[in-house]
Design an enzyme around this catalytic site. Structure first.
Site, short mmCIF file in Angstrom:
data_model
loop_
_atom_site.label_atom_id
_atom_site.label_comp_id
_atom_site.label_asym_id
_atom_site.label_seq_id
_atom_site.Cartn_x
_atom_site.Cartn_y
_atom_site.Cartn_z
N LYS A 209 -7.02 -2.85 -7.53
CA LYS A 209 -5.63 -3.03 -7.95
C LYS A 209 -4.74 -2.39 -6.90
CE LYS A 209 -2.45 -4.20 -10.82
NZ LYS A 209 -1.87 -4.91 -9.66
N LYS B 248 -5.57 -2.85 -1.51
CA LYS B 248 -4.24 -3.12 -0.95
C LYS B 248 -4.33 -4.30 -0.01
CE LYS B 248 -0.01 -1.45 -0.94
NZ LYS B 248 0.69 -0.68 -1.99
N GLY C 253 3.24 -6.41 -6.11
CA GLY C 253 4.26 -6.26 -5.07
C GLY C 253 4.14 -4.97 -4.28
N ASP C 254 4.81 -4.92 -3.18
CA ASP C 254 5.01 -3.72 -2.37
C ASP C 254 6.20 -4.06 -1.45
OD1 ASP C 254 3.62 -0.98 -1.71
OD2 ASP C 254 4.03 -1.82 0.25
N ASN D 34 13.14 -1.91 -4.23
CA ASN D 34 12.77 -1.82 -5.64
C ASN D 34 12.65 -0.38 -6.12
OD1 ASN D 34 10.10 -1.54 -7.51
ND2 ASN D 34 11.40 -3.21 -8.17
N SER E 246 1.70 -1.85 -14.06
CA SER E 246 0.93 -3.05 -13.74
C SER E 246 -0.32 -3.13 -14.61
CB SER E 246 0.50 -3.03 -12.27
OG SER E 246 1.53 -3.48 -11.43
#
Ligand code: NDP
Ligand code: 2IT
Length: 444
Positions: free
Chosen positions: A90, A126, A165-166, A240, A376
């Site tokens: 994740k 990642k 997201g990132d 964000n 998440s």
């Protein structure tokens, strides 16, 4: 030579061209020394440190897409599946021209311990690409996202690996990627998080990283006899994490006077106007100069400089290595009481030590920004039971998770005689659960 030093040497030799990955491994392994020394025989025999610093697998692929002029562009895509001992891989997908294997590995490595700290069953991974979303049309973004997912979809799944997201990947990109996954695999499943609310997203996921950062910061202050009320905060970033950190800090009664983007920064003597900031960055995708143009109390400065502003609390929310030793000195000289990281590894190792040695309360990103990935995981739970929870329900769970993380890292630091060292506490507490699972699974 002790086991930690041996493995640090080995990792440095094998990854000499990956400075950010080495920086992350150095911080983690150094702070695990007391735990490793207490269990050296078992860890050595099982090569725990060699295994935890080597990803399960690295996937690298070509991402060809057609730009608006009809020309074929080629980017490089990555997914590092680092460790799935406690749950499916994740972690987010970063889209930024600076992305390379070393950066994705550092982020994936950090994610192992962060995800463990959430107390939820998620492993570390990642991904991303050196694609630059800036200045691209919507159609170009879609073309890139579809091509990226065409390859990535072979390696992920709701119980295998769940990206999110990132930097550079928000709701729009997740939507295009989800559409392509569904189309190729013919499956509607919770393969991504940060999804839109109409197709399985969770309420409060958008706000979660910033809100979570403030929930843990508030708990830290409370446990040191202070509150957020009336505090002056400086925030870096305008994406964000930064936007929702600013919003929650203001709801808690603090005044946030700065934000920044990759070209400059804002000082707003009246406090940042979050709605205006959202309009400029989330809707128009414009520069901060537009914020300054729309607001009398705001000054715009080129380059970097938020850490020169006098504050009680500093919240770095942009990117790695954005708070350097000189910045740390300036924060200390200005009386800053606490630094809590919203970004991943924004503070360099020497700056971290300087802050800690000069009485600044410091919480590292793997603890303080864990609210994003925790929510998440809550999105994954909702997808599994095919239900959606209310905003209040998710937000309350997030707050509870962040308060628990604070106490777990505080307790772990105390247990190993390092009271107040939340970096060591986070690494130790995160590591323990992963290592237990690794030992239980045998050699794999
Ligand atoms: P966004 O893309 O939404 O925002 C990033 C912000 O940082 C932008 O304002 C960007 O400027 C600014 N920035 C300044 N310098 C740089 C640089 N060199 N590289 C990239 N960005 C820069 O990303 P997020 O807010 O999602 O992420 C910010 C940080 O938080 C990252 O470290 C990320 O890994 C971490 N994080 C994110 C989580 C999430 O849920 N999104 C969860 C946990 C951690 P500009 O507007 O000019 O691009
Ligand atoms: O760094 C991070 O924790 C994130 N970008 C969020 C990852 C996620 O899976 O929500």
């Amino acid at each position: 030579m002790g086991y930690v030093d041996e493995v640090l040497d080995l990792v440095a030799k094998k990854n000499a061209d990956q400075p950010e990955f080495l920086q992350a491994v150095t911080e983690v392994l150094n702070s695990l020394r007391p735990v490793v020394e207490a269990n050296e025989e078992v860890y050595r025999k099982n090569a725990i440190l060699e295994r935890i610093t080597e990803p399960d697998r690295v996937i690298m692929f070509r991402v060809p897409w057609v730009d608006d002029k009809g020309k074929v562009q080629v980017n490089r895509g990555f997914r590092v599946q680092f460790n799935n001992s406690i749950g499916p891989y994740k972690g987010g997908l970063r889209l930024h021209p600076s992305v390379n294997l070393g950066i994705i590995k550092f982020l994936g490595f950090e994610q192992i311990f962060k995800n463990s700290l959430t107390s939820l069953p998620i492993g570390g991974g990642k991904g991303g690409s050196d694609f630059d979303p800036k200045g691209k049309s919507d159609r170009e973004i879609m073309a890139f996202c579809q091509s990226f997912m065409t390859e990535l979809c072979k390696y992920i799944g709701a119980d295998v690996d769940v990206p999110a997201g990132d930097i550079g990947t928000g709701a729009r990109e997740i939507g295009y990627m989800f559409g392509q996954y569904k189309r190729i695999r013919g499956m509607f499943e919770g393969v991504l998080t940060g999804k839109g609310l109409s197709y399985g997203g969770s309420l409060a996921r958008t706000e979660a990283t910033g809100y979570g950062l403030l929930y843990i910061t508030e708990e830290l202050m409370k446990c040191h006899g202070e509150s957020m009320e009336g505090k002056t905060c400086v925030v870096s970033g305008a994406g964000n994490v930064a936007i929702y950190a600013i919003q929650k800090a203001q709801q808690m009664g603090a005044k946030v006077v700065t934000c920044s983007d990759s070209t400059g920064w804002i000082y707003d003597s009246e406090g940042i106007d979050v709605e205006l900031l959202r309009e400029v960055k989330e809707v128009k995708r414009a520069r901060l100069t537009e914020y300054a143009a729309a607001r009398k109390s705001a000054e715009y400065h080129e380059g970097r400089g938020v850490w020169s502003v006098k504050c009680d609390i500093a919240l770095p929310c942009a990117t790695q290595n954005e708070l350097l030793l000189d910045d740390a000195k300036q924060l200390v000289a200005n009386g800053c009481k606490a630094v809590c990281e919203g970004a991943n590894m924004p503070t360099t190792l020497d700056a971290t030590e300087y802050l800690q040695n000069n009485g600044v309360l410091f919480i590292c990103g793997k603890a303080s920004n864990a609210g994003g990935v925790a929510t998440s995981a809550l999105e994954m739970s909702q997808n599994s039971e095919r239900l959606s929870w209310t905003f209040e329900e998710v937000d309350a769970k997030l707050k509870n998770i962040m308060v628990n993380i604070y106490h777990n890292i505080d307790d772990a630091a105390k247990q190993y005689g390092m009271e107040g060292n939340y970096v060591a506490g986070a690494n130790i507490a995160g590591f323990q659960k992963v290592v237990d699972a690794m030992l239980a699974h045998g050699v794999c």
